[in-house]
Enzyme design. Structure first.
Site, mmCIF file in Angstrom:
data_model
loop_
_atom_site.group_PDB
_atom_site.id
_atom_site.type_symbol
_atom_site.label_atom_id
_atom_site.label_comp_id
_atom_site.label_asym_id
_atom_site.label_seq_id
_atom_site.Cartn_x
_atom_site.Cartn_y
_atom_site.Cartn_z
ATOM 1 C CD GLU A 309 -3.159 -0.799 0.370
ATOM 2 O OE1 GLU A 309 -3.414 0.391 0.070
ATOM 3 O OE2 GLU A 309 -3.832 -1.763 -0.032
ATOM 4 C CG ASP A 327 -8.890 3.787 -5.707
ATOM 5 O OD1 ASP A 327 -9.353 4.937 -5.498
ATOM 6 O OD2 ASP A 327 -8.664 2.967 -4.787
ATOM 7 C CB THR A 332 -6.659 6.003 -0.425
ATOM 8 O OG1 THR A 332 -7.601 5.546 -1.401
ATOM 9 C CG2 THR A 332 -6.093 4.805 0.318
#
Length: 525
Positions: A309, A327, A332
């Site tokens: 990640e 995405d 995020t």
């Protein structure tokens, strides 16, 4: 759950304008049926997969069998049943069957000793902040307001007054209301009843003609959370024809689109640990004493996720991380990639604010609610990013990230893996998949990936070979990743998890060496 009305007493009735509006806002069913007569057995059946022989409205009935609440609580989720006019929290009182408005015969969960008293509350405890609701809630109005003693019009008004706020919230918060009746108002075997579902992922105006019953609802809920179906729910058809499957997979709590049910795990043969002696004898054998809940193994799992990640083994440095990675999930951030578009970032900030009001992120809660379900930055932007960085130095925010990681991803995935007979590597594979794909049941969420794998190989708990099953799971995981451009690099599977699996390291025991995105990493011990 409402009471004792024929299908035609509700559907199209001028006395039920709000209920019929729910059918337009969500989905309705023209071939839905109660389980039995009289009332009590239906509540027990919906909650546990069996009437347990209940053929009366007598009180009390007490059981020790498994049930939905016990399943949810045992897999890291939560359950509360809310009964209007319950005498007190946790009460096992039978009620006065009319004098107080509450009747235990309409409270199925209180009959089960393994459902804790803390899951049995009065409706006055139903939260006004719907983000604080448990994973699954049951609501029972009192005898006047559930149409048992009162009129259809009275029940309709009660629903609008008490649950419409939740219904409107649910549409954008990965949640849904399932409204049904216990039985019709006769003693016929057909027992046709009205049922509606409204909320996020539900096709507005959908009209199902499929044959369903209370066991179908239970099976649907169990499939949503990866739970083994109980009793007659195992052979019941889950509700699959009302969901809007065109939406992106979402990771928030609540109701997600239903998919083809996964096959429930069977117990390992008596006297044989799941996985078998051959697996334990393989090179780098599984260490049965240290699963992924062991603190050292859990830290290894966090480092592995962080390498994929964040391109770093320093997972604790990721509390401050936040960006839009393109995405389609908005921002995020944090240690497992909480997303503004999937509900888990909202849940995180709500938890943080509950614990520490006035924190730097609290002011962004309205914007997070509005952008949930989209990739929008409206109301967020650079100010939100700066506030996130500031909050990341607060131990309370760090702990909130840890707790939400465990509640939503770590605990459910590891528990599911243990039930499937998997050792630490398999537990990590489940966890990593749930972090990226979410805990839903559509084909590219964790539940769908697992279901696909189980079509090709049996889990160890079903007597299958652990390596064979994990290869099938990783095949399904890789296929799901390749459906999204943002995840077309599958190195976290190919040059990480498959490396450990090929070495027979089912215990995920160090030393570990792998690559993600071409970068090499090592955990020496």
């Amino acid at each position: 759950m409402e009471e004792n009305k024929f299908y035609d007493d509700i559907v199209g009735s001028k006395d039920a304008p709000y209920i019929n509006s729910l059918a337009k806002q969500g989905a309705s069913f023209s071939d839905f049926h109660g389980t039995t007569h009289p009332s009590q057995g239906n509540y027990v059946a919906l909650y546990s997969g069996s009437t347990h022989g209940v053929a009366d409205d007598d009180c009390p009935h007490d059981f020790s069998a498994d049930n939905l609440g016990h399943q949810l609580l045992g897999s890291g989720h939560s359950f509360i049943g809310y009964s209007e006019d319950l005498p007190s929290a946790g009460s096992k009182d039978c009620g006065d069957d009319g004098d107080s408005g509450y009747a235990r015969k309409h409270n199925g969960w209180v009959d089960f000793a393994n459902t804790p008293a803390s899951s049995n509350l009065g409706f006055d405890r139903f939260p006004s902040d719907y983000g604080k609701l448990p994973t699954v809630s049951f609501v029972t109005p009192n005898l006047d307001n559930d149409m048992h003693d009162g009129s259809v019009k009275q029940g309709d008004s009660w629903l609008k007054k008490n649950l419409d706020g939740y219904v409107q919230w649910a549409k954008t918060h990965n949640s849904a209301l399932m409204l049904t009746w216990d039985e019709d108002d006769g003693d016929d075997s057909d027992n046709q009843i009205a049922t509606m579902v409204v909320g996020d992922h539900v096709q507005p105006g959908a009209k199902s003609k499929a044959h369903y019953n209370h066991y179908s609802l239970l099976r649907t809920l169990e499939d949503m959370y990866g739970l083994a179906p109980l009793g007659k729910a195992a052979s019941a058809k889950p509700v699959t024809d009302i969901w809007n499957t065109s939406v992106a997979p979402r990771k928030g709590k609540g109701v997600a689109p239903a998919a083809a049910p996964a096959r429930p795990p069977a117990p390992a043969p008596a006297g044989k640990a799941a996985g078998g002696a051959a697996d334990r004898a393989a090179g780098g054998a599984a260490d049965s004493a240290a699963d992924l809940t062991d603190p050292h193994k859990k830290d290894i799992a966090m480092q592995l996720v962080s390498s994929a990640e964040n391109s770093s083994l320093d997972w604790k440095a990721q509390y401050t991380y936040v960006e839009d990675i393109g995405d389609g999930r908005g921002y995020t951030g944090g240690i497992v990639g909480f997303c503004s578009g999937t509900g888990d970032m909202l849940d995180l900030v709500q938890l943080y604010t509950q614990r520490e009001p006035g924190n730097p992120l609290a002011a962004y809660l309205p914007a997070l609610r509005k952008v949930n379900g989209s990739d929008s930055h409206a109301g967020l932007g650079s100010g939100f990013v700066s506030a996130w960085h500031t909050a990341a130095s607060d131990p309370a925010f760090q702990q909130a990230q840890n707790d939400e990681r465990d509640r939503v991803y770590f605990t459910p995935s590891v528990d599911r893996a243990k039930q499937d007979g998997l050792h630490a590597l398999g537990q990590f594979s489940y966890y990593d998949a749930m972090v990226m794909h979410g805990p839903g049941t559509d084909p590219v969420s964790f539940g769908g990936i697992r279901a696909t794998a189980m079509k090709h190989a049996r889990t160890p708990a079903q007597g299958g070979d652990e390596k064979t099953y994990l290869n099938a799971f990783l095949d399904a995981r890789k296929a799901a990743m390749l459906t999204e451009a943002a995840h077309d690099d599958t190195s976290r599977v190919d040059t990480e998890q498959r490396v450990f699996l090929a070495a027979g390291n089912l215990g995920l025991n160090p030393p570990l060496s792998w690559k993600t995105y071409g970068d090499p990493y090592t955990i020496a011990r």
